[in-house]
Scaffold this motif. Structure first.
Motif, PDB file in Angstrom:
ATOM      1  N   VAL A   8       0.820  -1.230   0.020  1.00  0.00           N
ATOM      2  CA  VAL A   8      -0.073  -0.126   0.045  1.00  0.00           C
ATOM      3  C   VAL A   8       0.933   1.231  -0.016  1.00  0.00           C
ATOM      4  O   VAL A   8       0.680   2.216  -0.759  1.00  0.00           O
ATOM      5  N   ILE A   9       1.997   1.291   0.809  1.00  0.00           N
ATOM      6  CA  ILE A   9       2.745   2.515   0.866  1.00  0.00           C
ATOM      7  C   ILE A   9       3.343   2.583  -0.502  1.00  0.00           C
ATOM      8  O   ILE A   9       3.635   3.732  -1.182  1.00  0.00           O
ATOM      9  N   TRP A  10       3.999   1.524  -1.114  1.00  0.00           N
ATOM     10  CA  TRP A  10       4.697   1.819  -2.213  1.00  0.00           C
ATOM     11  C   TRP A  10       3.698   2.371  -3.524  1.00  0.00           C
ATOM     12  O   TRP A  10       4.150   3.102  -4.502  1.00  0.00           O
ATOM     13  N   ALA A  15       1.925   6.458  -6.903  1.00  0.00           N
ATOM     14  CA  ALA A  15       0.739   7.330  -7.279  1.00  0.00           C
ATOM     15  C   ALA A  15       1.253   8.813  -7.172  1.00  0.00           C
ATOM     16  O   ALA A  15       0.814   9.535  -8.043  1.00  0.00           O
ATOM     17  N   VAL A  16       1.824   9.165  -6.252  1.00  0.00           N
ATOM     18  CA  VAL A  16       1.996  10.529  -5.827  1.00  0.00           C
ATOM     19  C   VAL A  16       3.104  10.998  -6.976  1.00  0.00           C
ATOM     20  O   VAL A  16       2.890  12.167  -7.339  1.00  0.00           O
ATOM     21  N   LEU A  17       4.120  10.327  -7.172  1.00  0.00           N
ATOM     22  CA  LEU A  17       5.159  10.328  -8.161  1.00  0.00           C
ATOM     23  C   LEU A  17       4.571  10.684  -9.598  1.00  0.00           C
ATOM     24  O   LEU A  17       4.908  11.654 -10.247  1.00  0.00           O
ATOM     25  N   LEU A  18       3.661   9.758  -9.823  1.00  0.00           N
ATOM     26  CA  LEU A  18       3.120   9.853 -11.202  1.00  0.00           C
ATOM     27  C   LEU A  18       2.238  11.052 -11.298  1.00  0.00           C
ATOM     28  O   LEU A  18       2.216  11.690 -12.343  1.00  0.00           O
ATOM     29  N   GLY A  19       1.407  11.387 -10.285  1.00  0.00           N
ATOM     30  CA  GLY A  19       0.555  12.543 -10.284  1.00  0.00           C
ATOM     31  C   GLY A  19       1.240  13.816 -10.318  1.00  0.00           C
ATOM     32  O   GLY A  19       0.800  14.585 -11.049  1.00  0.00           O
TER      33      GLY A  19
END
Length: 157
Positions: A8-10, A15-19
């Motif tokens: 879940v953390i990864w 998701a944050v990096l891609l966003g």
């Protein structure tokens, strides 16, 4: 920490990096390069300088078909290998020379040159001149009065 929580953390980190990556790229794609919406939409015929700005606009969006319509010949395109994650910014556009009924270009109605300083780089680049800034001379040609401007050549001095 359980295996499930690590996953879940990864996933959240990815998701944050891609966003963040997409947010920066969308910001770059939304640049108008000083063009009016009418010129971008094609309802108004662009001036010579606006043709250069459109060239950068379409190149930054990797719209190769639209870029080719602005060029006198396809070999002129200096951003042909521009990737969708790269960014282009115009630093300045300076007027050069203007020629009327120029025989060198097949008695074209008008030929103008512009010195264009720009930045190109990964994801987001500055719109200010710096050590990585580049410049090219754009030569634009108008075959007959009222014809659209076409980029005849792009090169150094």
């Amino acid at each position: 920490m359980t295996r499930k929580s690590k996953i879940v953390i990864w996933v959240a980190v990815l998701a944050v990096l891609l966003g963040g990556f997409l947010a920066l790229r969308i910001h770059s794609w939304n640049q108008t390069y000083g063009l009016s919406q009418d010129v971008i939409e094609g309802t108004v015929e662009p001036s010579a300088e606006e043709t250069i700005r459109l060239y950068f606009y379409y190149s930054n969006r990797c719209n190769h078909k639209a870029v080719e319509q602005l060029l006198q010949s396809p070999h002129v395109n200096i951003f042909a290998h521009h990737a969708w994650w790269d960014d282009l910014k115009i630093v300045s556009i300076d007027d050069g020379d203007t020629y009327h009924n120029a025989g060198e270009w097949g008695n074209a109605y008008e030929v103008v040159t512009y010195e264009v300083d720009f930045n190109e780089g990964f994801l987001v680049v500055s719109s200010k001149e710096g050590k990585n800034s580049d410049y090219d001379t754009f030569t634009l040609i108008q075959k007959e009065k009222g014809d659209p401007w076409k980029i005849e050549s792009i090169g150094k001095g």
